[in-house]
Every structure is written in C-alpha cells, then in structure tokens.
Write an enzyme that holds these catalytic residues in place. Sequence first.
Site, PDB file in Angstrom:
ATOM      1  N   TYR A   9     -12.635   5.532 -17.169  1.00  0.00           N
ATOM      2  CA  TYR A   9     -11.393   4.466 -17.456  1.00  0.00           C
ATOM      3  C   TYR A   9     -12.035   3.128 -17.426  1.00  0.00           C
ATOM      4  O   TYR A   9     -11.698   2.311 -18.328  1.00  0.00           O
ATOM      5  CB  TYR A   9     -10.658   4.202 -15.957  1.00  0.00           C
ATOM      6  N   GLN A  14      -3.988   5.266 -19.883  1.00  0.00           N
ATOM      7  CA  GLN A  14      -4.302   6.115 -19.119  1.00  0.00           C
ATOM      8  C   GLN A  14      -4.801   5.478 -17.772  1.00  0.00           C
ATOM      9  O   GLN A  14      -5.985   4.892 -18.022  1.00  0.00           O
ATOM     10  CB  GLN A  14      -5.123   7.130 -19.682  1.00  0.00           C
ATOM     11  N   GLU A  26     -11.520  -3.195 -12.532  1.00  0.00           N
ATOM     12  CA  GLU A  26     -12.201  -1.748 -12.547  1.00  0.00           C
ATOM     13  C   GLU A  26     -13.458  -2.039 -13.392  1.00  0.00           C
ATOM     14  O   GLU A  26     -14.412  -1.454 -13.226  1.00  0.00           O
ATOM     15  CB  GLU A  26     -11.337  -0.796 -13.015  1.00  0.00           C
ATOM     16  N   SER A  54      -8.872  -5.040 -16.641  1.00  0.00           N
ATOM     17  CA  SER A  54      -8.847  -4.805 -15.244  1.00  0.00           C
ATOM     18  C   SER A  54     -10.091  -5.058 -14.360  1.00  0.00           C
ATOM     19  O   SER A  54     -11.042  -5.081 -14.837  1.00  0.00           O
ATOM     20  CB  SER A  54      -8.815  -3.004 -15.202  1.00  0.00           C
TER      21      SER A  54
HETATM   22  P1  NAP Z   1       1.251   2.719 -15.116  1.00  0.00           P
HETATM   23  O1  NAP Z   1       2.302   2.223 -14.069  1.00  0.00           O
HETATM   24  O2  NAP Z   1       0.373   3.872 -15.132  1.00  0.00           O
HETATM   25  O3  NAP Z   1       1.895   2.600 -16.760  1.00  0.00           O
HETATM   26  C1  NAP Z   1       1.193   3.002 -17.708  1.00  0.00           C
HETATM   27  C2  NAP Z   1       2.305   3.126 -18.927  1.00  0.00           C
HETATM   28  O4  NAP Z   1       1.310   3.416 -20.099  1.00  0.00           O
HETATM   29  C3  NAP Z   1       3.225   4.184 -18.598  1.00  0.00           C
HETATM   30  O5  NAP Z   1       4.239   3.437 -19.320  1.00  0.00           O
HETATM   31  C4  NAP Z   1       2.808   5.345 -19.691  1.00  0.00           C
HETATM   32  O6  NAP Z   1       3.869   6.084 -20.266  1.00  0.00           O
HETATM   33  C5  NAP Z   1       2.160   4.623 -20.760  1.00  0.00           C
HETATM   34  N1  NAP Z   1       0.890   5.271 -21.551  1.00  0.00           N
HETATM   35  C6  NAP Z   1       0.071   6.266 -21.060  1.00  0.00           C
HETATM   36  N2  NAP Z   1      -0.449   6.755 -22.376  1.00  0.00           N
HETATM   37  C7  NAP Z   1       0.187   6.371 -23.251  1.00  0.00           C
HETATM   38  C8  NAP Z   1      -0.058   6.576 -24.806  1.00  0.00           C
HETATM   39  N3  NAP Z   1      -0.922   7.359 -25.174  1.00  0.00           N
HETATM   40  N4  NAP Z   1       0.835   5.657 -25.558  1.00  0.00           N
HETATM   41  C9  NAP Z   1       1.794   4.887 -25.133  1.00  0.00           C
HETATM   42  N5  NAP Z   1       1.976   4.826 -23.802  1.00  0.00           N
HETATM   43  C10 NAP Z   1       1.379   5.144 -22.976  1.00  0.00           C
HETATM   44  O7  NAP Z   1       0.339   1.105 -15.139  1.00  0.00           O
HETATM   45  P2  NAP Z   1       0.526  -0.157 -14.484  1.00  0.00           P
HETATM   46  O8  NAP Z   1      -0.149   0.033 -13.058  1.00  0.00           O
HETATM   47  O9  NAP Z   1       2.004  -0.753 -14.766  1.00  0.00           O
HETATM   48  O10 NAP Z   1      -0.526  -0.992 -15.215  1.00  0.00           O
HETATM   49  C11 NAP Z   1      -0.232  -1.528 -16.438  1.00  0.00           C
HETATM   50  C12 NAP Z   1      -1.251  -1.714 -17.403  1.00  0.00           C
HETATM   51  O11 NAP Z   1      -2.489  -2.703 -16.639  1.00  0.00           O
HETATM   52  C13 NAP Z   1      -2.292  -0.519 -17.458  1.00  0.00           C
HETATM   53  O12 NAP Z   1      -3.004  -0.807 -18.773  1.00  0.00           O
HETATM   54  C14 NAP Z   1      -3.365  -0.694 -16.328  1.00  0.00           C
HETATM   55  O13 NAP Z   1      -4.595   0.140 -17.066  1.00  0.00           O
HETATM   56  C15 NAP Z   1      -3.761  -2.173 -16.239  1.00  0.00           C
HETATM   57  N6  NAP Z   1      -3.868  -2.447 -14.894  1.00  0.00           N
HETATM   58  C16 NAP Z   1      -3.381  -2.198 -13.934  1.00  0.00           C
HETATM   59  C17 NAP Z   1      -3.599  -2.812 -12.754  1.00  0.00           C
HETATM   60  C18 NAP Z   1      -3.116  -2.274 -11.370  1.00  0.00           C
HETATM   61  O14 NAP Z   1      -3.378  -2.554 -10.178  1.00  0.00           O
HETATM   62  N7  NAP Z   1      -1.681  -1.811 -11.306  1.00  0.00           N
HETATM   63  C19 NAP Z   1      -4.669  -3.628 -12.457  1.00  0.00           C
HETATM   64  C20 NAP Z   1      -5.346  -3.941 -13.661  1.00  0.00           C
HETATM   65  C21 NAP Z   1      -5.080  -3.548 -14.890  1.00  0.00           C
HETATM   66  P3  NAP Z   1       4.448   7.558 -19.582  1.00  0.00           P
HETATM   67  O15 NAP Z   1       5.411   7.025 -18.690  1.00  0.00           O
HETATM   68  O16 NAP Z   1       4.768   8.284 -20.903  1.00  0.00           O
HETATM   69  O17 NAP Z   1       3.287   8.046 -18.958  1.00  0.00           O
HETATM   70  N1  GDD Z   2      -5.469   7.258  -5.640  1.00  0.00           N
HETATM   71  C1  GDD Z   2      -6.061   7.461  -4.338  1.00  0.00           C
HETATM   72  N2  GDD Z   2      -5.645   8.690  -3.767  1.00  0.00           N
HETATM   73  N3  GDD Z   2      -7.019   6.764  -4.062  1.00  0.00           N
HETATM   74  C2  GDD Z   2      -7.730   7.090  -3.041  1.00  0.00           C
HETATM   75  C3  GDD Z   2      -7.130   8.161  -2.146  1.00  0.00           C
HETATM   76  C4  GDD Z   2      -6.237   8.721  -2.387  1.00  0.00           C
HETATM   77  O1  GDD Z   2      -5.932  10.025  -1.875  1.00  0.00           O
HETATM   78  N4  GDD Z   2      -7.801   8.013  -0.906  1.00  0.00           N
HETATM   79  C5  GDD Z   2      -8.812   6.877  -1.003  1.00  0.00           C
HETATM   80  N5  GDD Z   2      -8.469   6.281  -2.098  1.00  0.00           N
HETATM   81  C6  GDD Z   2      -9.407   5.057  -2.536  1.00  0.00           C
HETATM   82  C7  GDD Z   2      -9.832   5.118  -3.877  1.00  0.00           C
HETATM   83  O2  GDD Z   2     -11.166   5.879  -3.938  1.00  0.00           O
HETATM   84  C8  GDD Z   2     -10.106   3.749  -4.386  1.00  0.00           C
HETATM   85  O3  GDD Z   2     -11.247   3.182  -3.896  1.00  0.00           O
HETATM   86  C9  GDD Z   2      -8.956   3.081  -3.831  1.00  0.00           C
HETATM   87  O4  GDD Z   2      -8.275   4.001  -2.777  1.00  0.00           O
HETATM   88  C10 GDD Z   2      -7.750   2.606  -4.697  1.00  0.00           C
HETATM   89  O5  GDD Z   2      -7.567   3.772  -5.627  1.00  0.00           O
HETATM   90  P1  GDD Z   2      -6.040   3.606  -6.504  1.00  0.00           P
HETATM   91  O6  GDD Z   2      -5.056   3.230  -5.540  1.00  0.00           O
HETATM   92  O7  GDD Z   2      -6.046   5.131  -7.041  1.00  0.00           O
HETATM   93  O8  GDD Z   2      -6.253   2.504  -7.561  1.00  0.00           O
HETATM   94  P2  GDD Z   2      -7.820   1.941  -8.146  1.00  0.00           P
HETATM   95  O9  GDD Z   2      -8.291   0.751  -7.483  1.00  0.00           O
HETATM   96  O10 GDD Z   2      -8.798   3.187  -8.348  1.00  0.00           O
HETATM   97  O11 GDD Z   2      -7.430   1.684  -9.701  1.00  0.00           O
HETATM   98  C11 GDD Z   2      -6.114   0.737  -9.737  1.00  0.00           C
HETATM   99  O12 GDD Z   2      -6.459  -0.516  -9.725  1.00  0.00           O
HETATM  100  C12 GDD Z   2      -7.373  -1.000 -10.830  1.00  0.00           C
HETATM  101  C13 GDD Z   2      -7.613  -2.498 -10.819  1.00  0.00           C
HETATM  102  O13 GDD Z   2      -8.902  -2.482 -10.231  1.00  0.00           O
HETATM  103  C14 GDD Z   2      -5.266   1.263 -10.974  1.00  0.00           C
HETATM  104  O14 GDD Z   2      -4.050   0.487 -10.982  1.00  0.00           O
HETATM  105  C15 GDD Z   2      -5.950   0.862 -12.333  1.00  0.00           C
HETATM  106  O15 GDD Z   2      -5.569   1.359 -13.161  1.00  0.00           O
HETATM  107  C16 GDD Z   2      -6.426  -0.768 -12.285  1.00  0.00           C
HETATM  108  O16 GDD Z   2      -7.064  -0.870 -13.270  1.00  0.00           O
END
Ligand code: NAP
Ligand code: GDD
Length: 292
Positions: free
Chosen positions: A147, A81, A125, A123
């Site tokens: 998270y 999630q 985060e 992450s």
């Molecule tokens: P994403 O696009 O939100 O993908 C999350 C995936 O997890 C989706 O395929 C979702 O499937 C699946 N999922 C959710 N709940 C599940 C469950 N109970 N069992 C099995 N699958 C489930 O995330 P992403 O941005 O590619 O990130 C990949 C990973 O890296 C995540 O763990 C995220 O927390 C971590 N991460 C991301 C970032 C970033 O900036 N993108 C940075 C640091 C870490 P559905 O399609 O069914 O919802």
């Molecule tokens: N989503 C969202 N929507 N964020 C907003 C908005 C809005 O309308 N307005 C401002 N923000 C600000 C959030 O408060 C946050 O500080 C920043 O934009 C980035 O938000 P997101 O893009 O939702 O990403 P995140 O930093 O909270 O989390 C992502 O990065 C993490 C790694 O640091 C996700 O990909 C996490 O899964 C990942 O772990």
Amino acid sequence: MKRVLITGITGMDGSHLADLLLEKGYEVYGMERRSSSKNRTNTEHLKDKITFLTADLTDQGSLLRALKDSNPDEVYNLASQSFVYASWEMPEQTGDVTGLGVMRMLEAIREYGKPIKFYQASSSEMFGKVQETPQTEDTPFYPRSPYGIAKVYGHWITKNYRESYGMFACSGILFNHESERRGIEFVTRKISDGIAQISTGLSNKIILGNLDAKRDWGYSPDYVEAMWLMLQQDTSDDYVISTGETHSIREFLDVAFNYVGLPNWEQFVGQDERYMRPAEVDYLCGDSTKAR
Ligand code: NAP
Ligand code: GDD
C-alpha cells in the site's frame, strides 16, 4: 456555483468532504464503484443532495465519462484500496487501484482538457520506516507495505503531472485520521466496536495484533477541510497534515476502556499472530508547520 467530483464517496473522508463542500455551496458529484451490494452507510444522508456517478479507478473510460458528466472545477481523488493489512494479500490490486488509479485520473483530466484542480490523497504510510522525526514534506520515503509503495507512486505521478503539464495538482500527506464513519477493519473502530460489544455483553474479548505501534491520529472532518484549503491556494503544492502528537495502541486502549468505566483493559484484550503485519510501521509523528 463550483462543481466538484469526489472519488471514494462511500468512504470516511469522501462522505465528510461531501458534507463540507455542500455547506460551502458546491454542486457535488460522488464517484462510486459498481458493486453487488451497495455500501451506503456513510452516504445515506447524502442521497438527495449529491449526484452519484458509477466509475472505477481501474477503468480509464469510466473516469473520462465521470468527468464529462460532472464537468468539475475540482477533483478530490480519495478512492483507494486503503487497508494496509490487505495490501499484502492483494499487492497487485492495491498497486492497480491505489497507484496506477491516480495516473488514470490524471490522464482523464488531461484528456478532458479543462483546467481542473486536483487533490491526491497521499499518506504518512509512505514514510514507513521513518528516516527522521518528526516527518515533514522533505523527509525521504521508506514505505513498508505494498500500500505504501503504491501511494509513493501516486504521490510522485501527481508531482510529475504538475511539473510536466502545469496542472494544479496537490498531494496532502495525511497522517492517520479517524471518525465515527471509519471502516470497522481499522484499529480505532475495531477497538471502539469491540468495547461496545463487551460493555453490552455481546462479547468478552478483542483480538488485536501489534499493540506497540504509534500513530499520529487526527479527526477526519478537520482533515477534509485541509484538503479543500490546499486547492484554494494561489499555487499547487504538497502538505503534511498531522497533529504532531503520537500515541501507542496501548494508550488508545487505555483511554477507550476507561471511557466506559473498565480500567483493566488487559483482561479483555488478546493478541494473535494473524493480525501482525509482515513489516510494520512502528512510529509516525508529523510536522504540519508548512500547512499551518
Ligand atoms: P476508505 O474509507 O477506505 O474509502 C476508500 C474509498 O475508495 C471507498 O469509497 C471505496 O469504495 C473506494 N474505492 C476502492 N477501490 C476503488 C476503485 N477501484 N475505484 C473506485 N473507488 C474505489 O478510506 P478513507 O479512510 O476515507 O481515506 C481516503 C483516502 O485517503 C484513501 O485514498 C486513503 O488511502 C487515504 N488516506 C487515508 C488516511 C486515513 O487515516 N484515513 C490517511 C492518509 C491517506 P467502496 O465503498 O466501493 O469500497
Ligand atoms: N487494523 C488493525 N487491526 N490494526 C491493528 C490491529 C488490528 O487488529 N492490532 C494492532 N494494529 C496496529 C497496526 O499494526 C498498525 O500499526 C496500527 O494498529 C494502525 O492500523 P490501522 O488502523 O489499520 O491503520 P494504518 O496506520 O495501518 O493505516 C491507516 O493510516 C494510513 C496513514 O498512516 C489507513 O487509513 C491508511 O489508509 C492510511 O494511509
């Protein structure tokens, strides 16, 4: 031919990693959830190239079956999630999937018995209210969301299985990364989608939350390569992956609106309390020296 199981295949990173590993000649298995409506936007192009397996990180038996069906050499646990904002609305479900789900997959691997290499999607985060700048592998965690707290559990249980059972298990502490496959709820896609609507006359406003937060943004296809590289080392370890540059949401708006020839973004952007978070991560900037 190496075999790989990727959880979170429908997500941004999962689909980019599948593309990379297909190029490298892997046989790719992608784990997806059973859901009422299939989310195949990111995986449509993969449908004849990989095998989809149905399993859920909240269901131990399904994970063991996914391992038996794929018999992988490497597992990348990308499912979670992943939307920080939603973790306050669903703290328990977030803890279950994003935290305990990691332990369930590690247990399934242990029970399966094969020496599988494991990647955990940790992450930035986890750094939350940052204790030092820039953040490295040794910076103490201070998570600021359910998270982030669930990710800390996932991070430490991965380390613990490495130390307890000698598993080849790596955590990548990835800073924010984006791509054209990013979910629409995250700020970069919310802005780019909003601008597309404004510039085609479908909307006249984007409503956001906190514009002063700063993030270290990279590109997902680069970051999935870093994941793969971690599992190709002689020993398993944890690595920060980041660009080392940080920018505010305001700067992002400036660049994005200028790109479509609309320099005065302020007139198109509103703010609303409902997009503010109960506790914010104000600033992230990573030091990826170890990985580099
Ligand atoms: P994403 O696009 O939100 O993908 C999350 C995936 O997890 C989706 O395929 C979702 O499937 C699946 N999922 C959710 N709940 C599940 C469950 N109970 N069992 C099995 N699958 C489930 O995330 P992403 O941005 O590619 O990130 C990949 C990973 O890296 C995540 O763990 C995220 O927390 C971590 N991460 C991301 C970032 C970033 O900036 N993108 C940075 C640091 C870490 P559905 O399609 O069914 O919802
Ligand atoms: N989503 C969202 N929507 N964020 C907003 C908005 C809005 O309308 N307005 C401002 N923000 C600000 C959030 O408060 C946050 O500080 C920043 O934009 C980035 O938000 P997101 O893009 O939702 O990403 P995140 O930093 O909270 O989390 C992502 O990065 C993490 C790694 O640091 C996700 O990909 C996490 O899964 C990942 O772990």
